[in-house]
Design a protein around this motif. Structure first.
Motif, mmCIF file in Angstrom:
data_model
loop_
_atom_site.group_PDB
_atom_site.id
_atom_site.type_symbol
_atom_site.label_atom_id
_atom_site.label_comp_id
_atom_site.label_asym_id
_atom_site.label_seq_id
_atom_site.Cartn_x
_atom_site.Cartn_y
_atom_site.Cartn_z
ATOM 1 N N MET A 54 1.261 -1.192 0.108
ATOM 2 C CA MET A 54 0.009 0.176 0.291
ATOM 3 C C MET A 54 0.972 1.092 0.067
ATOM 4 N N GLU A 55 1.034 1.644 -1.142
ATOM 5 C CA GLU A 55 1.942 3.176 -1.166
ATOM 6 C C GLU A 55 0.820 4.587 -1.213
ATOM 7 N N ILE A 56 0.732 4.592 0.267
ATOM 8 C CA ILE A 56 0.124 6.964 0.220
ATOM 9 C C ILE A 56 0.835 7.573 -0.778
ATOM 10 N N LEU A 57 -0.085 7.753 -1.740
ATOM 11 C CA LEU A 57 0.123 8.850 -1.989
ATOM 12 C C LEU A 57 -0.092 10.427 -2.018
ATOM 13 N N ALA A 58 -1.311 11.228 -1.513
ATOM 14 C CA ALA A 58 -1.169 12.058 -0.804
ATOM 15 C C ALA A 58 -2.295 11.684 0.046
ATOM 16 N N GLY A 59 -2.478 12.270 1.848
ATOM 17 C CA GLY A 59 -2.801 12.011 3.077
ATOM 18 C C GLY A 59 -2.238 11.868 4.182
ATOM 19 N N GLU A 60 -3.017 11.246 5.376
ATOM 20 C CA GLU A 60 -2.528 10.458 5.823
ATOM 21 C C GLU A 60 -3.402 9.683 6.848
ATOM 22 N N VAL A 61 -2.645 8.669 6.814
ATOM 23 C CA VAL A 61 -3.669 7.259 7.888
ATOM 24 C C VAL A 61 -2.681 6.380 8.577
ATOM 25 N N GLU A 62 -3.456 6.446 9.543
ATOM 26 C CA GLU A 62 -2.623 5.565 10.890
ATOM 27 C C GLU A 62 -2.804 3.777 10.294
ATOM 28 N N VAL A 63 -1.968 3.279 10.671
ATOM 29 C CA VAL A 63 -2.892 2.085 10.687
ATOM 30 C C VAL A 63 -1.829 0.798 11.661
ATOM 31 N N LYS A 64 -2.629 -0.317 11.884
ATOM 32 C CA LYS A 64 -2.374 -1.199 12.818
ATOM 33 C C LYS A 64 -2.948 -2.519 11.696
ATOM 34 N N ASN A 72 0.779 2.700 13.530
ATOM 35 C CA ASN A 72 1.712 3.406 12.478
ATOM 36 C C ASN A 72 1.894 3.992 11.594
ATOM 37 N N THR A 73 2.158 5.140 11.449
ATOM 38 C CA THR A 73 0.959 7.058 10.497
ATOM 39 C C THR A 73 2.377 6.648 9.324
ATOM 40 N N TYR A 74 1.484 6.735 8.174
ATOM 41 C CA TYR A 74 2.044 6.968 7.376
ATOM 42 C C TYR A 74 1.981 7.871 6.308
ATOM 43 N N THR A 75 2.028 8.766 5.796
ATOM 44 C CA THR A 75 1.724 9.662 4.315
ATOM 45 C C THR A 75 2.311 9.402 3.551
ATOM 46 N N GLU A 76 2.452 10.500 2.421
ATOM 47 C CA GLU A 76 2.681 11.292 1.168
ATOM 48 C C GLU A 76 4.350 10.547 1.372
ATOM 49 N N ASN A 77 4.311 9.635 -0.005
ATOM 50 C CA ASN A 77 5.445 8.794 -0.050
ATOM 51 C C ASN A 77 5.303 7.683 0.777
ATOM 52 N N THR A 78 5.172 7.067 1.407
ATOM 53 C CA THR A 78 5.435 6.555 2.150
ATOM 54 C C THR A 78 4.774 5.302 1.591
ATOM 55 N N SER A 79 4.828 4.129 2.245
ATOM 56 C CA SER A 79 3.877 2.530 2.334
ATOM 57 C C SER A 79 4.259 2.058 3.260
ATOM 58 N N PHE A 80 3.204 0.545 2.894
ATOM 59 C CA PHE A 80 3.528 -0.503 3.910
ATOM 60 C C PHE A 80 2.937 -1.601 3.117
ATOM 61 N N TYR A 98 -3.888 6.741 -2.645
ATOM 62 C CA TYR A 98 -3.391 5.148 -2.241
ATOM 63 C C TYR A 98 -3.244 4.752 -3.855
ATOM 64 N N CYS A 99 -2.266 4.026 -3.769
ATOM 65 C CA CYS A 99 -1.891 3.044 -4.998
ATOM 66 C C CYS A 99 -1.603 1.429 -3.690
ATOM 67 N N CYS A 100 -2.313 -0.019 -4.541
ATOM 68 C CA CYS A 100 -2.891 -0.770 -3.750
ATOM 69 C C CYS A 100 -1.985 -2.113 -4.434
ATOM 70 N N SER A 101 -0.593 -2.627 -4.913
ATOM 71 C CA SER A 101 0.010 -3.686 -5.554
ATOM 72 C C SER A 101 -0.765 -4.750 -4.923
ATOM 73 N N TYR A 102 -0.718 -5.979 -5.248
ATOM 74 C CA TYR A 102 -0.842 -7.021 -5.057
ATOM 75 C C TYR A 102 -0.152 -7.952 -5.399
ATOM 76 N N ILE A 103 0.364 -8.212 -4.632
ATOM 77 C CA ILE A 103 1.599 -9.641 -4.951
ATOM 78 C C ILE A 103 1.437 -10.918 -4.807
ATOM 79 N N LYS A 104 2.206 -11.310 -5.969
ATOM 80 C CA LYS A 104 1.836 -12.964 -6.626
ATOM 81 C C LYS A 104 3.123 -13.464 -5.876
#
Lengths: 104, 104
Positions: A54-64, A72-80, A98-104
């Protein structure tokens, strides 16, 4: 301005949580499935099938992530990363692109 | 499921009206600029530069074009045209998925 060239884009949107989360699915040139989405402020839980990046392109999220106690907090140009067959809680603080990539 | 093949997709979203309207710009194979977007319920006014074709992919809107007195309703699989250098009022009744084509 980053442009994703020669992708196959599904015309109709994916709509979740009464439209508070929406996304567009596309197939990248390497054949991998991804989606570009918008999350409005709020709290959500998402399940995964495949592992996801999950790449954050803009904005702010907290993720557990499932099984963890830490937000953990993620903002523009961070990912988890999220494991497959798992889930995560997310608190969207400001409208998030955001951009979500599904990994094979 | 309609797929738009081999398009060039701008990664970052366009965000309008505090996120109540968001869209993704792409360049179709014929070189024309289009966007796929989501409108949350509400009332908005949009200006145009180029003439636009607005296709409603899901949802319901009422539209009044500049200079007209009549509100027309559009739902899934209907569309309307807007002149260039003009504007229109739109009442979004239910979350609406749309495709906007900018006409040269």
């Amino acid at each position: 301005m980053e442009v994703l060239a020669n992708v196959d884009l599904v015309k109709k949107a994916n709509i979740y949580f009464n439209g508070n989360v929406t996304s567009r699915t596309f197939i990248d040139t390497d054949g991998s499935k991804k989606s570009l989405g918008i999350m409005m402020p709020g709290e959500y839980n998402f399940g995964t099938n495949e592992p996801e990046l999950m790449e954050i392109l803009a904005g702010e999220v907290e993720v557990k992530l499932a099984g963890e106690d830490t937000w953990n907090t993620y903002t523009e140009n961070t990912s988890f990363n999220v494991k497959g067959n798992s889930d995560f809680d997310i608190k969207v603080k400001t409208i998030t692109d955001y951009c979500c990539s599904y990994i094979k």
